[in-house]
Design a protein around this motif. Structure first.
Motif, PDB file in Angstrom:
ATOM      1  N   ARG A 152      58.309 -85.825  21.357  1.00  0.00           N
ATOM      2  CA  ARG A 152      58.310 -86.759  22.484  1.00  0.00           C
ATOM      3  C   ARG A 152      59.132 -88.009  22.184  1.00  0.00           C
ATOM      4  O   ARG A 152      59.736 -88.601  23.092  1.00  0.00           O
ATOM      5  N   ILE A 153      59.168 -88.436  20.921  1.00  0.00           N
ATOM      6  CA  ILE A 153      60.019 -89.586  20.571  1.00  0.00           C
ATOM      7  C   ILE A 153      61.482 -89.233  20.813  1.00  0.00           C
ATOM      8  O   ILE A 153      62.252 -90.014  21.392  1.00  0.00           O
ATOM      9  N   ARG A 154      61.883 -88.042  20.392  1.00  0.00           N
ATOM     10  CA  ARG A 154      63.278 -87.619  20.583  1.00  0.00           C
ATOM     11  C   ARG A 154      63.613 -87.444  22.057  1.00  0.00           C
ATOM     12  O   ARG A 154      64.771 -87.621  22.457  1.00  0.00           O
ATOM     13  N   TRP A 156      67.279 -90.724  17.916  1.00  0.00           N
ATOM     14  CA  TRP A 156      66.319 -91.077  16.859  1.00  0.00           C
ATOM     15  C   TRP A 156      66.344 -90.038  15.756  1.00  0.00           C
ATOM     16  O   TRP A 156      66.272 -88.833  16.003  1.00  0.00           O
ATOM     17  N   ILE A 157      66.455 -90.496  14.524  1.00  0.00           N
ATOM     18  CA  ILE A 157      66.455 -89.604  13.364  1.00  0.00           C
ATOM     19  C   ILE A 157      65.291 -90.015  12.470  1.00  0.00           C
ATOM     20  O   ILE A 157      65.165 -91.183  12.088  1.00  0.00           O
ATOM     21  N   GLU A 216      51.358 -88.784  23.298  1.00  0.00           N
ATOM     22  CA  GLU A 216      52.475 -88.853  24.245  1.00  0.00           C
ATOM     23  C   GLU A 216      52.736 -90.306  24.653  1.00  0.00           C
ATOM     24  O   GLU A 216      53.892 -90.742  24.753  1.00  0.00           O
ATOM     25  N   LEU A 217      51.680 -91.064  24.891  1.00  0.00           N
ATOM     26  CA  LEU A 217      51.859 -92.471  25.265  1.00  0.00           C
ATOM     27  C   LEU A 217      52.462 -93.272  24.112  1.00  0.00           C
ATOM     28  O   LEU A 217      53.317 -94.126  24.313  1.00  0.00           O
ATOM     29  N   ALA A 250      50.651 -80.435  13.647  1.00  0.00           N
ATOM     30  CA  ALA A 250      50.991 -80.268  15.061  1.00  0.00           C
ATOM     31  C   ALA A 250      51.081 -81.624  15.756  1.00  0.00           C
ATOM     32  O   ALA A 250      51.944 -81.843  16.623  1.00  0.00           O
ATOM     33  N   ALA A 251      50.190 -82.545  15.391  1.00  0.00           N
ATOM     34  CA  ALA A 251      50.227 -83.881  15.997  1.00  0.00           C
ATOM     35  C   ALA A 251      51.534 -84.596  15.665  1.00  0.00           C
ATOM     36  O   ALA A 251      52.143 -85.246  16.526  1.00  0.00           O
ATOM     37  N   VAL A 252      51.972 -84.474  14.419  1.00  0.00           N
ATOM     38  CA  VAL A 252      53.244 -85.100  14.029  1.00  0.00           C
ATOM     39  C   VAL A 252      54.408 -84.429  14.762  1.00  0.00           C
ATOM     40  O   VAL A 252      55.347 -85.102  15.205  1.00  0.00           O
ATOM     41  N   ARG A 253      54.348 -83.097  14.915  1.00  0.00           N
ATOM     42  CA  ARG A 253      55.409 -82.403  15.652  1.00  0.00           C
ATOM     43  C   ARG A 253      55.466 -82.875  17.103  1.00  0.00           C
ATOM     44  O   ARG A 253      56.546 -83.073  17.661  1.00  0.00           O
ATOM     45  N   LEU A 254      54.287 -83.052  17.719  1.00  0.00           N
ATOM     46  CA  LEU A 254      54.263 -83.525  19.108  1.00  0.00           C
ATOM     47  C   LEU A 254      54.852 -84.933  19.206  1.00  0.00           C
ATOM     48  O   LEU A 254      55.661 -85.221  20.101  1.00  0.00           O
ATOM     49  N   LEU A 255      54.456 -85.807  18.302  1.00  0.00           N
ATOM     50  CA  LEU A 255      55.017 -87.162  18.303  1.00  0.00           C
ATOM     51  C   LEU A 255      56.537 -87.124  18.170  1.00  0.00           C
ATOM     52  O   LEU A 255      57.271 -87.785  18.923  1.00  0.00           O
TER      53      LEU A 255
END
Length: 894
Positions: A410-412, A418-419, A443-444, A402-407
């Motif tokens: 938010r990066i996208r 970004w790919i 998020e930051l 879930a943490a990787v999904r959130l990153l």
């Protein structure tokens, strides 16, 4: 993270990709464990489910082989052995997610958020792919579970249609319900909803016809009349009851929710809804940045949340809550106006950021709940309110996926083009772990990827507060930066709590209770846990505590004497090692090994500090850990530490230098460098043999000197050294060394060409070790005794190897577990069982390739058949568990 899909053909997935778990039987075994939902499933039930009335000759052994195969694809200790059988620890199933979606949907219905309810019901129903537990369709024990799930699905279909109807989508509801009544024509609620949808679509005649269709169907097929609800609906349609119309239907909107997606907290959201269905006060508790406010907003809506972070003066608490609850233009007591408003409003009261007003908020909530029996309260805080009737919902870091999904999400959002590259996923996981998987920090970090890139962020997190920068303008948090958010927590601590929090920052990988120090320190530690500055893990045999990396970084930032704090931590590590030294050789060796493995990050940090600041202390500690390095398989790391310490402390006392060299010799022996081990111990013997004050150390050196002569060394040295070690140990009443030297003496007799005497003494060593509770010494004595019997093809060899292996497993001694497996492979090869011998050999070979352990050719067995451990090991070798299952099958003999 693995997920198990059971609402159809059984599937296992990792990050959305299918995982192969083996053939039909391993799949079936795993499915039966998933059915248990975390409860133990007995071996008899598993065996019956796998083989029915045609079990193999040794079902327990065969079952253990399949369990071992499953452990190769399951994470960590997910598949556990317990008293009641085998259990799968908290499996993440689509059935569980289905139920969570249903709970969330029903909570939305209760709050009249019908569009959200419909979305949740549909999300639940989309998980279905066929018959639940389809692979176990022939197993009667799952029939009730399958039936219950099907009933829940059928009810969810009806509730979804009702929610769709409540949103005003009458035509869509009609289409859905026509299909539902066709699929299950005897479920009356579907007909009721269809008739109501038709009526609200302006099709009154069709609505009446639908009721009459089902009444005719029930009468002709079942010989019964429709139920009272359906008959009542028919009368209301005939009377054109105005209450049946869609007047007042409100189309809910998500406009009071944040614009960003809600990631990783669906289970917490569902749990919050469940708790509030049963209890009147729920406090969401967690550290700074864990997403407490976002969870509350997602549940209640942003406009329903009372933000208390801005209320500095407790005297203004009631007025602030009243204003946020919509109390306007009142005269008189604001508290009474608030009570009146809450009674009329009928909604839950959500109080955010209560940690700085815990006492005042607690008293206010208790009184409000007493005055308003229908009221429910949600609070968010870094500590519980501490009042009667409170139920806490602790939230911490997100799950890794879930943490990787959130990153990624938010990066996208900030970099639409970004790919994610193949290497990015590993870096994203490292970044998420380094930031404690806290939503605010993630998020930051995502916003800084455009500046640093993912890997660059990971490499620059030593100064995380500067790198992560400010928090974007939002009503979700009152803080401008992550550092301010953490500082808010520290600002609420007492002087004692603040001091302990700063003292704990050097601890790596957590710490045990005793690290808090005195009884007063224990009370302070409890308070830090309550305030989410320290996290407690009470799931194991004893509690363990840790600080999130972000909180540790702030503690280091505040520390006015960081070197002194690190020195205090290093002292704690040295004291831990001193206590552990004797226990590693005594009756508490297994528990001590387990404890030291938990403290390995602290051991590394403490030793690294002392190499620079107190090298003689580093030398003593590294030497005292000799058997920890050996038994954990950390041979190269131990020798690097000993070599560095010897170089850093050339003027250390003679005893410390000799002990360190003797320890290094033991590590060289287990890496296969017998020549170096013998040379070092010969030098050590000469250094202390004439020093009466080192007589105890001499006994240990001579014991080790005898051991390293095995298998092809000098018998005379082995006999002299073991006899002298036994004599000194007996004189000094050193229990562990008496048994160990007796074992070495027996081995020395064997290589001296006196095998009968040697076996007799080895058997005596086993009895002596057992009588003294020395499990490790008994295990090694049995291994060497078995080695003397292999060439004789004695049937006693394998039972001895089995017993030795079980003991080494208890002791956590990986090096000698592999030594037993090597000898077991020799025994099985001699018994014309090349397949099982190859399995054991592959396990040993794969471990040799990953570590410096060289278990072949140690002790009394020098035979290493040509080609056994040459070349590259198998790409997917068997597991250690599989090798244990093969060797410990009781039917095997040589």
């Amino acid at each position: 993270m693995l997920t198990f899909e059971v609402l159809g053909p059984f599937e296992v997935r990792a990050s959305g990709q299918p995982v192969h778990v083996g053939g039909r039987l391993p799949r079936r075994l795993l499915a039966m464990l998933v059915v248990g939902e975390g409860r133990p499933v007995s071996e008899d039930i598993l065996a019956e489910g796998l083989w029915g009335d045609r079990p193999p000759r040794n079902p327990a052994g065969a079952l253990q082989v399949y369990v071992s195969r499953l452990r190769r694809v399951l994470p960590g200790s997910a598949l556990q052995r317990s008293v009641g059988g085998y259990r799968l620890d908290a499996p993440d199933t689509d059935a569980g997610r289905f139920r969570d979606h249903i709970v969330r949907a029903r909570a939305s219905v209760a709050d009249e958020r019908h569009a959200e309810a419909y979305e949740s019901f549909e999300a639940a129903l989309r998980l279905w792919r066929g018959t639940p537990y389809e692979d176990l369709a022939d197993q009667e024990s799952t029939a009730a579970i399958r039936a219950a799930l099907v009933e829940q699905r059928d009810s969810a279909q009806e509730e979804a249609a009702a929610s769709l109807l409540a949103t005003g989508e009458h035509a869509g509801a009609v289409a859905t319900l026509e299909a539902l009544v066709h699929a299950a024509p005897f479920r009356e609620r579907r007909w009721q909803l269809l008739a109501l949808a038709l009526y609200r679509s302006g099709r009154q005649a069709d609505a009446l016809n639908a009721v009459r269709r089902v009444r005719t169907l029930l009468a002709e097929e079942l010989g019964v009349d429709a139920g009272p609800e359906l008959r009542r609906l028919e009368r209301r349609i005939l009377a054109q009851d105005p209450a049946l119309s869609a007047v007042g239907v409100r189309a809910p909107t998500r406009g009071d929710r944040p614009l960003t997606s809600f990631v990783g907290r669906d289970a917490d959201l569902a749990l919050l809804s469940r708790l509030l269905g049963r209890h009147r006060l729920v406090t969401v508790v967690g550290p700074a940045g864990s997403g407490k406010t976002r969870l509350a907003v997602e549940w209640a809506g942003r406009d329903a949340v009372v933000r208390l972070a801005d209320v500095a003066d407790p005297a203004h608490l009631v007025s602030a809550v009243a204003a946020a609850a919509g109390v306007k233009g009142f005269t008189g007591d604001p508290y009474e106006a608030l009570v009146k408003r809450l009674r009329m409003h009928g909604k839950a009261l959500v109080l955010d950021n209560c940690e700085h007003l815990v006492g005042e908020v607690g008293r206010l909530v208790v009184d409000l709940l007493d005055r308003i029996p229908t009221l429910r309260v949600v609070a968010t805080s870094r500590s519980p309110l501490g009042v009667d009737g409170e139920h806490s919902l602790p939230i911490g870091p997100l799950a890794a996926d879930a943490a990787v999904r959130l990153l990624t999400d938010r990066i996208r959002a900030g970099l639409p083009g970004w790919i994610e590259q193949e290497t990015d996923h590993r870096d994203l996981r490292r970044l998420a772990d380094a930031l404690d998987r806290l939503p605010l920090a993630l998020e930051l970090a995502a916003a800084r990827v455009r500046t640093f890139g993912v890997r660059g962020l990971v490499e620059n997190l030593d100064d995380r507060f500067t790198v992560l920068g400010g928090i974007p303008h939002s009503k979700m948090t009152p803080h401008a930066t992550l550092q301010e958010a953490v500082a808010w927590s520290f600002g609420l601590l007492s002087a004692e709590e603040h001091a302990l929090a700063v003292r704990l920052w050097p601890y790596e990988g957590g710490f045990p209770l005793e690290a808090a120090g005195t009884a007063a320190g224990l009370g302070t530690l409890i308070s830090l846990v309550d305030q989410s500055v320290v996290t407690a893990d009470t799931g194991g045999g004893s509690a363990r505590y840790w600080m999130l990396e972000t909180i540790r970084a702030y503690g280091r930032y505040l520390d006015e004497d960081p070197e002194g704090t690190r020195a205090a931590h290093a002292l704690w590590v040295r004291e831990l090692v001193t206590r552990a030294e004797s226990d590693l050789q005594g009756v508490r060796s297994a528990a001590t090994m387990a404890a030291l493995l938990l403290e390995l990050p602290n051991l590394r940090a403490g030793l690294t500090h002392d190499l620079t600041h107190a090298p003689e202390e580093a030398l003593r500690a590294a030497a005292r850990l000799m058997w920890f390095w050996i038994r954990s398989g950390l041979l190269a790391e131990g020798n690097r530490m000993l070599t560095a310490a010897l170089a850093a402390a050339p003027d250390a006392p003679l005893g410390d230098i000799v002990r360190a060299k003797a320890s290094s010799a033991g590590l060289f022996y287990f890496t296969g460098d017998v020549t170096t081990a013998r040379r070092i111990l010969s030098e050590a013997n000469r250094a202390v043999s004439a020093q009466p004050r080192y007589r105890g150390l001499l006994a240990e050196v001579r014991y080790y000197q005898a051991l390293v002569q095995l298998p092809g060394g000098d018998p005379a040295i082995a006999l002299d050294a073991s006899a002298e070690a036994h004599s000194i140990a007996t004189e000094m009443q050193t229990t562990w060394l008496i048994a160990a030297a007796s074992m070495a003496w027996g081995a020395a007799l064997v290589i001296a060409g006196r095998p009968s005497e040697g076996r007799h003494r080895l058997r005596a060593a086993v009895r002596l070790a057992d009588a003294s509770g020395l499990v490790w010494t008994a295990a090694l004595s049995e291994l060497m005794l078995a080695q003397t019997l292999l060439d004789a093809r004695s049937e006693e060899a394998l039972p001895l190897l089995r017993s030795s292996l079980r003991r080494f497993l208890i002791e956590g001694d990986l090096s000698n577990q592999l030594a037993v497996l090597h000898n077991g492979a020799l025994a099985l090869e001699a018994a014309d069982n090349p397949a099982d011998a190859a399995l054991l050999r592959d396990v040993v070979h794969s471990h040799q390739a990953r570590s410096d352990i060289r278990p072949a050719g140690t002790f009394l067995q020098s035979v290493v058949p040509q080609g056994w451990y040459e070349g590259t090991p198998p790409l997917r070798p068997p597991t250690l568990d599989q090798a244990v299952a093969v060797l410990t099958a009781e039917t095997r003999t040589v």
